[in-house]
Design a protein around this motif. Sequence first.
Motif, PDB file in Angstrom:
ATOM      1  N   THR A 183      33.414   3.460  -9.991  1.00  0.00           N
ATOM      2  CA  THR A 183      34.029   1.656 -10.313  1.00  0.00           C
ATOM      3  C   THR A 183      35.251   2.237  -9.260  1.00  0.00           C
ATOM      4  N   PRO A 184      35.741   0.839  -8.471  1.00  0.00           N
ATOM      5  CA  PRO A 184      36.868   0.973  -7.637  1.00  0.00           C
ATOM      6  C   PRO A 184      38.028   1.101  -8.457  1.00  0.00           C
ATOM      7  N   CYS A 185      39.089   1.919  -7.715  1.00  0.00           N
ATOM      8  CA  CYS A 185      40.299   2.281  -7.584  1.00  0.00           C
ATOM      9  C   CYS A 185      40.961   0.233  -6.992  1.00  0.00           C
ATOM     10  N   ILE A 186      41.505  -0.666  -7.897  1.00  0.00           N
ATOM     11  CA  ILE A 186      42.054  -1.883  -7.373  1.00  0.00           C
ATOM     12  C   ILE A 186      43.588  -1.790  -7.659  1.00  0.00           C
ATOM     13  N   ASP A 187      44.794  -1.905  -6.327  1.00  0.00           N
ATOM     14  CA  ASP A 187      46.049  -1.825  -6.501  1.00  0.00           C
ATOM     15  C   ASP A 187      46.226  -3.415  -6.750  1.00  0.00           C
ATOM     16  N   THR A 188      46.279  -3.652  -7.960  1.00  0.00           N
ATOM     17  CA  THR A 188      47.187  -4.483  -8.023  1.00  0.00           C
ATOM     18  C   THR A 188      48.651  -5.498  -8.859  1.00  0.00           C
ATOM     19  N   GLY A 189      49.108  -4.183  -9.350  1.00  0.00           N
ATOM     20  CA  GLY A 189      50.531  -3.516  -9.945  1.00  0.00           C
ATOM     21  C   GLY A 189      50.305  -3.901 -11.126  1.00  0.00           C
ATOM     22  N   ILE A 190      50.871  -4.744 -12.291  1.00  0.00           N
ATOM     23  CA  ILE A 190      50.268  -4.683 -13.436  1.00  0.00           C
ATOM     24  C   ILE A 190      49.844  -6.127 -13.241  1.00  0.00           C
ATOM     25  N   ASP A 191      48.837  -6.575 -14.076  1.00  0.00           N
ATOM     26  CA  ASP A 191      47.584  -7.481 -14.560  1.00  0.00           C
ATOM     27  C   ASP A 191      47.355  -7.803 -15.702  1.00  0.00           C
ATOM     28  N   TRP A 192      48.072  -9.287 -15.371  1.00  0.00           N
ATOM     29  CA  TRP A 192      48.290  -9.583 -17.483  1.00  0.00           C
ATOM     30  C   TRP A 192      47.718 -10.548 -17.769  1.00  0.00           C
ATOM     31  N   HIS A 193      47.066 -10.254 -18.947  1.00  0.00           N
ATOM     32  CA  HIS A 193      46.053 -11.250 -19.601  1.00  0.00           C
ATOM     33  C   HIS A 193      46.674 -11.908 -21.123  1.00  0.00           C
ATOM     34  N   GLN A 194      46.677 -13.343 -20.828  1.00  0.00           N
ATOM     35  CA  GLN A 194      47.138 -13.787 -22.636  1.00  0.00           C
ATOM     36  C   GLN A 194      45.916 -14.115 -23.153  1.00  0.00           C
ATOM     37  N   VAL A 195      45.690 -13.441 -24.053  1.00  0.00           N
ATOM     38  CA  VAL A 195      44.774 -13.944 -25.058  1.00  0.00           C
ATOM     39  C   VAL A 195      45.644 -14.427 -26.371  1.00  0.00           C
ATOM     40  N   ALA A 196      45.735 -15.660 -26.771  1.00  0.00           N
ATOM     41  CA  ALA A 196      46.548 -16.781 -27.882  1.00  0.00           C
ATOM     42  C   ALA A 196      45.921 -16.426 -29.202  1.00  0.00           C
ATOM     43  N   GLN A 197      45.939 -15.834 -29.586  1.00  0.00           N
ATOM     44  CA  GLN A 197      46.278 -16.005 -31.042  1.00  0.00           C
ATOM     45  C   GLN A 197      46.817 -16.592 -32.333  1.00  0.00           C
ATOM     46  N   PRO A 198      46.367 -16.438 -33.840  1.00  0.00           N
ATOM     47  CA  PRO A 198      47.190 -16.628 -34.216  1.00  0.00           C
ATOM     48  C   PRO A 198      48.120 -16.049 -35.748  1.00  0.00           C
ATOM     49  N   GLY A 199      49.178 -15.491 -36.023  1.00  0.00           N
ATOM     50  CA  GLY A 199      49.877 -14.953 -36.721  1.00  0.00           C
ATOM     51  C   GLY A 199      51.147 -14.769 -36.174  1.00  0.00           C
ATOM     52  N   ALA A 200      52.116 -14.040 -36.689  1.00  0.00           N
ATOM     53  CA  ALA A 200      53.259 -13.656 -36.586  1.00  0.00           C
ATOM     54  C   ALA A 200      53.626 -13.157 -35.894  1.00  0.00           C
ATOM     55  N   ASP A 201      52.180 -12.011 -36.066  1.00  0.00           N
ATOM     56  CA  ASP A 201      52.867 -11.064 -34.789  1.00  0.00           C
ATOM     57  C   ASP A 201      52.342 -11.017 -33.853  1.00  0.00           C
ATOM     58  N   ALA A 202      52.939  -9.853 -33.381  1.00  0.00           N
ATOM     59  CA  ALA A 202      52.550  -9.826 -31.735  1.00  0.00           C
ATOM     60  C   ALA A 202      51.260  -8.849 -31.306  1.00  0.00           C
ATOM     61  N   ALA A 203      51.045  -8.420 -30.153  1.00  0.00           N
ATOM     62  CA  ALA A 203      50.433  -7.012 -29.863  1.00  0.00           C
ATOM     63  C   ALA A 203      49.694  -7.150 -28.417  1.00  0.00           C
ATOM     64  N   LEU A 204      50.229  -5.972 -27.819  1.00  0.00           N
ATOM     65  CA  LEU A 204      49.943  -5.568 -26.748  1.00  0.00           C
ATOM     66  C   LEU A 204      48.634  -4.651 -26.238  1.00  0.00           C
ATOM     67  N   LEU A 205      48.094  -4.597 -25.687  1.00  0.00           N
ATOM     68  CA  LEU A 205      47.381  -3.546 -25.181  1.00  0.00           C
ATOM     69  C   LEU A 205      47.992  -3.264 -23.149  1.00  0.00           C
ATOM     70  N   LEU A 206      47.976  -1.741 -22.702  1.00  0.00           N
ATOM     71  CA  LEU A 206      48.197  -1.416 -21.589  1.00  0.00           C
ATOM     72  C   LEU A 206      47.108  -0.633 -21.037  1.00  0.00           C
ATOM     73  N   PHE A 207      46.471  -0.957 -20.204  1.00  0.00           N
ATOM     74  CA  PHE A 207      45.391   0.219 -19.956  1.00  0.00           C
ATOM     75  C   PHE A 207      45.191   0.705 -18.577  1.00  0.00           C
ATOM     76  N   CYS A 208      45.829   1.389 -18.096  1.00  0.00           N
ATOM     77  CA  CYS A 208      46.096   2.175 -17.018  1.00  0.00           C
ATOM     78  C   CYS A 208      44.990   3.233 -16.382  1.00  0.00           C
ATOM     79  N   PRO A 209      44.014   2.642 -15.448  1.00  0.00           N
ATOM     80  CA  PRO A 209      43.653   3.396 -14.856  1.00  0.00           C
ATOM     81  C   PRO A 209      43.489   4.233 -14.312  1.00  0.00           C
ATOM     82  N   LEU A 210      42.606   5.776 -13.898  1.00  0.00           N
ATOM     83  CA  LEU A 210      42.733   6.978 -13.091  1.00  0.00           C
ATOM     84  C   LEU A 210      42.905   6.665 -11.718  1.00  0.00           C
TER      85      LEU A 210
END
Length: 795
Positions: free
Chosen positions: A606-633
């Motif tokens: 898998t190629p390494c991609i220098d894109t900075g911070i690539d943020w994707h939103q997945v709208a979900q119902p509910g009062a909580d917030a959640a976040l996944l941060l993946f940092c590839p090698l």
Amino acid sequence: MPAYAPTPHRRLLASGAVLHVVQQPWARQAGACLRVAAGSHDEPPAYPGLAHFLEHLLFLGSRDYPTDEGLMAFVQRHGGLVNASTQARHTDFVFELPAEHLSAALTRLLDMLSRPLLEIDAQVREREVLHAEYQARSQDADGRIDHALGQALAAGHRCSEFLAGDRSTLVVESAAFQRALHDYHQRHYQARHMCLTLVGPQPAEQLLDIAEALLAVLPAGDGQADSTPPQDLLPLRAPQLYLQHNRPEVYLGVAVQLDTRDLNAPLELLLDALQDPAPGGLLAGLRELELCRQLQTRVLYRYEGQCLLRLDFPDATAEQGAALRAAVQHWAACLHGHADCSQRLQHHQQAAILRQLGLSPLAAARELQSPAQNDGHTLRDLDALLACLARGEGLIELQCGEQARPLWPAIGLDLPLQALPMQASAPISKRQWRLSSAEPLLAGAAVASAALPLAALRHHPGQAEGGPAALYWRGPWSGAGDVAAIEAALLARSADLRWRGERLGIACQLNVQASGWTLSLRGPAPLLPAFSGLLVPLLLVAVAEPAEPASQGVLLRALLQRLPQLCELPAASRLEGLSVGLGASEQAQLAELCTAVEPLAELPPTPCIDTGIDWHQVAQPGADAALLLFCPLPAVDAHTDAAWQLLGQIVQGRFYQRLRGELQLGYALFAGFRQVQGSRGLLFALQSPVCDAAAIFAHIRAFLDEQRQQLEALDDAAVSRYRDALLPLLNPAQANWPRAEQLWQLHLAGAPEAHLQQVQQALAALTVSDLLRAHAQLLLARDWRVLASAAPSAA
């Protein structure tokens, strides 16, 4: 079909504690489940949630082990799993870790159960965690269905209460509450109320001796009364109910009360028969009547002779409730006293032996908590269950729809719920129901299957001790619709076959991404080729009608389901397979199923991609917030891989302690080294009821910034301890299943098989300077990928 049948061994200690152990010669891990015979129904009614609260507090330090040296930190440090759960009539504490650390983990577990600190400051902090859990559970649609079914039961039964606990019930500042908390602990956390089950590679007598020596620390008990006897479940006070809900659905509940001591075995047999898609069964009949396509069952409550079951019909409407009730009753009436039940029990027991082969040590330890029963008693109680179901005396119909309803005053959580006038079941045409007892896969008979296309295959030998084999497949899909809809359609298409496989011990996991589908199978080696010949062709046929994706429930789980889309693999153009533990005959059988076979070639890295911070939103119902941060090698060489894996080993416990223990940001979180599709790297995840997605990201970033000072403070001995905990997880000479997972992940990452040994060699030479360099690479954020419930500008 021959299979290793593990033999349980039992020992009753003088203190009253019960031990059950099983040896798994092929295992490299050991699993434990300690059950305390008390749960939420045994807590004082004045303090709902107290039992669950105590379960949490026990992890927050004990006399001999502070939190950072306790069970959770110890097991996580050695790459294991640890958890606990509070049920109605029992509380379970479970863990799994490398077998050589079993005694040390058990010592910590028993110390925290018998000598917890229960500090007031810790209670105040932990109450906020439970309050957040209460809010999440109170909004969860599935939990509200369970709570609504409980309202149908006889008044006074605690199954009708929502026993989650929040700020208003966990009054830790009250002296009366503290007395109740300590009294509950002293009364129930005694040896005579405990059953410990262990599963590992050690001989059974050795496991028994280890447990008996350590259990001496527990108080035996002073002869106080055992768990509170339950109120009657029946008669029902509201057999038909209407719940205001966002979808028109129907659910059935089944409440049963029998004069027996244990319903585990007959309930397993009943649920197995209810869900069986074989011709002549209930599900096949419901499909012919066009009442539903699927039927899912679960046990909401079980204690001695009482139980409450839930039957889900995912595609049925509220208007079909009466017909569904009639069909279920008629099916039970036809099978009551039928000779098929005895044959079905024998078939079920054969399948259970195979299923044991595929269980992890932890899963096997959980199952050991329900010991085998006498066949005669099982059939007698099954017949009694069928008779109750046929009479319909405990049958509950819950209709759901969007019509407004007044609040039903329930303990712990009010619901927009209303009792309906009782209506008779709809008439149903007479049918000849039967229980299937034939399974071609189980009998070892030839199974008709479609020929598989050209496949690229690679086989690896299994471990000498045997154990479950593993088989991975990857292939292309075709059809219209987004990935989630395609996955839902393939899951629906293969549901019946996957159910058959799972009851025979074949653990089956299917994932669909834009690049293709991936299927992992684990189970008895003789079954995997024939099962593949049935399942894989279903996945290769084009999808004409995409299905609606199933709800993921917990927000964090929904994001994890979408995470692989951020790291897509090259598109699959043909069928690819990899196995570990298949014998020569199984390999030949698999090859015969394919039109042609060639060696499996490595995927490109898998190629390494220098894109900075690539943020994707997945709208979900509910009062909580959640976040996944993946940092590839940043690179795929073994030295970088080793340094980042060791960094992940160090920060995972600190992440939990800092963001949950100290900052109280959320109750669902984790961190560590992971592979997402073909990309390897560090993954951080948090679901929070107190801050939004942007704030979660800021907290994770601040945590990562703080780690440099912590890393600089490490000495050689500390680095060596973390390295020693990580090395066993990288050892290729381990059980078939983790070895297969490692090899498959390396294949997807485009890394050679020698990469594991190279990482081990690099790991042995790592220093603090290497960790600091890896930390600096991480903070550059060249290719961070974020999946969150909101946009970054939400703050």
